[in-house]
Design an enzyme around this catalytic site. Structure first.
Site, PDB file in Angstrom:
ATOM      1  N   LYS A  73       0.838  -1.201   0.000  1.00  0.00           N
ATOM      2  CA  LYS A  73       0.000   0.000   0.000  1.00  0.00           C
ATOM      3  C   LYS A  73       0.876   1.255   0.000  1.00  0.00           C
ATOM      4  CE  LYS A  73      -1.736   1.665   4.037  1.00  0.00           C
ATOM      5  NZ  LYS A  73      -1.434   3.091   4.243  1.00  0.00           N
ATOM      6  N   ASN A  74       1.833   1.312   0.930  1.00  0.00           N
ATOM      7  CA  ASN A  74       2.603   2.538   1.087  1.00  0.00           C
ATOM      8  C   ASN A  74       3.509   2.817  -0.113  1.00  0.00           C
ATOM      9  OD1 ASN A  74       1.340   2.981   3.473  1.00  0.00           O
ATOM     10  ND2 ASN A  74       3.087   2.442   4.772  1.00  0.00           N
ATOM     11  N   CYS A 108      -4.934   8.724   9.648  1.00  0.00           N
ATOM     12  CA  CYS A 108      -5.088   7.967  10.891  1.00  0.00           C
ATOM     13  C   CYS A 108      -4.910   8.892  12.097  1.00  0.00           C
ATOM     14  CB  CYS A 108      -4.016   6.885  10.993  1.00  0.00           C
ATOM     15  SG  CYS A 108      -4.469   5.333  10.216  1.00  0.00           S
ATOM     16  N   ARG A 155       1.199  14.462  13.535  1.00  0.00           N
ATOM     17  CA  ARG A 155       1.590  14.209  12.149  1.00  0.00           C
ATOM     18  C   ARG A 155       1.574  15.449  11.249  1.00  0.00           C
ATOM     19  NH1 ARG A 155      -0.699   8.484  10.158  1.00  0.00           N
ATOM     20  NH2 ARG A 155       1.259   8.480   9.020  1.00  0.00           N
ATOM     21  N   ASP A 184       4.533   0.260  12.071  1.00  0.00           N
ATOM     22  CA  ASP A 184       3.289  -0.296  11.525  1.00  0.00           C
ATOM     23  C   ASP A 184       3.070  -1.761  11.919  1.00  0.00           C
ATOM     24  OD1 ASP A 184       2.706   2.113  10.393  1.00  0.00           O
ATOM     25  OD2 ASP A 184       3.159   1.541   8.332  1.00  0.00           O
ATOM     26  N   ARG A 227      -8.684   0.035   4.314  1.00  0.00           N
ATOM     27  CA  ARG A 227      -7.687   0.977   3.786  1.00  0.00           C
ATOM     28  C   ARG A 227      -6.380   0.251   3.469  1.00  0.00           C
ATOM     29  NH1 ARG A 227      -6.276   5.625   7.503  1.00  0.00           N
ATOM     30  NH2 ARG A 227      -4.929   5.884   5.706  1.00  0.00           N
TER      31      ARG A 227
END
Ligand code: UD1
Length: 422
Positions: free
Chosen positions: A22-23, A118, A123, A308, A400
């Site tokens: 995903k990232n 999130c 952030r 993560d 997600r």
């Protein structure tokens, strides 16, 4: 809102295919904005975050076609007709900020809403903005939007980050490919997703050296061309499913898994009593015996233990022998899964960025709530090991970042169902 019901039913056996990251995909997609020729990504994951990035690129005038059931993304940014990334899309996903560098590099202008994402701490995006300023961009923050300009184009420069940021490194790297002259990024992130991005950009004609180390040097070029690139394996999905047989026994092979993507995590599993072996098609995981040893974990930028995977590792530690200390060094407020795991009988004390987990012999199923992407999957892992039924609600967070989580776990024998609308 859907929910997922998991019933602990002992050892798992079989294979789980691991998707593209995903990232990585979320940074490779905006790279299309750097060229007016097509960029095609293969091995793309089928996730709602990818659909959000598709919508964002579409709103800027790029075309993104999802082929082969979403595994191939054919993109073209031939006709960019809008330079504003709107709040309505950006608020859904923090990675939206990754369109800023490429748009600015190509057209000398970009307006991007400040992101949401999130709920795991403040952030900010200050490092992204400072990096682009070092390449000559003028930044103005107005009404929740970043207004960026580089009328004569970006110019190469020295970017020295005060600490490691994956996203800011990606934005800087993409922007620097089209800046005039040489850019040096110091204290660059070394994550496999950065290496994947650099490899794709190189296929597009960029001149980059040093990806995977903390200093990346980019020689700007006048234009980039089209390319086709496979998205690297998702190391976080990989690590998550490696924990399934660790937590409830059995043996599972992770197809496409690579140890080098996740070495620090494999070392911790080994210390805890979990064997990880390389197979022809990936990695195979099983416990050495019935017991898991408590181990201490500190999250760090790559090549350290990934933040993560902290929530998922905590789920494993809940039933380990002894006390483990988990230290979260990347994000503040990333222990929201702890109170939910405690509803299942886990013993956890959280103080600031540290969680002390005292292993219990068994967790008990309970209704719990997903609070963010990785927290959600930690509750599913805990449910696999618990006595009775665990109902995880608010599973849209899971969509997600994990494709077909129910199907993948069912495939290795887990008792798990998705219940629509509950
Ligand atoms: C990426 C990953 C995310 C992962 C994280 C750390 C994507 C889409 N997301 O997020 O899954 O958890 O890396 O491995 O790839 N920071 C600032 N100012 C900035 C940018 C970051 O203070 O301008 C801080 C953040 O709040 C955080 C730390 O730096 O405390 C690291 O964040 P960063 O590496 O930038 O994470 P993301 O790129 O957002």
């Amino acid at each position: 809102m859907d929910s997922i019901i998991v019933t602990g039913n002992g050892p798992l056996k079989g294979q789980i295919p691991i998707a593209g990251a995903k990232n990585a995909c979320l940074t490779l997609m905006p790279a299309t904005l750097l060229s007016d020729e097509p960029l095609t990504l293969t091995n793309a994951p089928r996730l709602s975050d990818i659909r959000t990035m598709t919508a964002l690129l579409g709103s800027l005038g790029a075309e993104v076609s999802s082929l082969q059931d979403g595994k191939v993304l054919a993109m073209s940014s031939h006709d960019l007709n809008n330079h504003t990334a709107d709040y309505d899309i950006v608020r859904k996903m923090r990675a939206s900020i990754l369109v800023l560098g490429p748009m600015l590099a190509r057209d000398g202008q970009a307006i991007v809403s400040l992101p949401g994402g999130c709920a795991i701490g403040a952030r900010p995006v200050d490092l992204h903005l400072r990096a682009l300023e070092a390449l000559g961009a003028q930044m103005d923050l107005r009404d929740g939007y970043v207004h960026a300009k580089a009328p004569g184009g970006l110019k190469g420069g020295i970017i020295e980050f005060p600490f490691v940021s994956v996203g800011a490194t990606e934005n800087a790297l993409m922007a620097a490919t089209l800046a005039k002259g040489t850019t040096v990024i110091k204290r660059a992130a070394r994550e496999p997703e950065i290496v994947d991005l650099a490899q794709c950009l190189r296929k597009m004609g960029a001149q980059i050296e040093g990806e995977g180390t903390d200093t990346i040097t980019i020689q700007g070029v006048d234009r980039l061309h089209g390319a086709t690139h496979p998205v690297v394996t998702d190391r976080i999905e990989l690590g998550t499913y490696m924990l399934a047989p660790a937590i409830c026994g059995g043996e599972v092979e992770l197809l496409g898994g690579r140890r080098d993507l996740i070495a620090a995590f494999c070392d911790k599993l080994d210390e805890a009593g979990v064997e990880v072996s390389e197979t022809e098609n990936g990695l195979s995981v099983r416990r050495r015996d019935d017991h898991i040893k408590a181990v201490d974990v500190t999250t760090e930028p790559f090549p350290g233990f990934p933040t993560d995977l902290q929530a998922q590792m905590m789920a494993l530690m809940c039933t380990a022998d002894g006390v483990s200390v988990l230290e979260e060094k990347i994000f503040e407020n990333r222990f929201m899964h702890a109170p939910e795991l405690m509803r299942m009988g886990a013993q956890i004390d959280v103080h600031g960025g540290t969680a002390k987990v005292t292993g219990v012999s068994k967790l008990k199923g309970a209704p719990v709530m997903a609070t963010d992407l990785r927290a959600s999957v930690s509750l599913i892992l805990a449910g696999l090991a618990a006595e009775g039924e665990t109902k995880v609600s608010r599973v849209y967070h899971l969509d997600r970042g994990y494709e077909h989580v129910v199907g993948k776990l069912k495939g290795v024998g887990a008792l798990i169902e998705r219940i629509p609308g509950q």
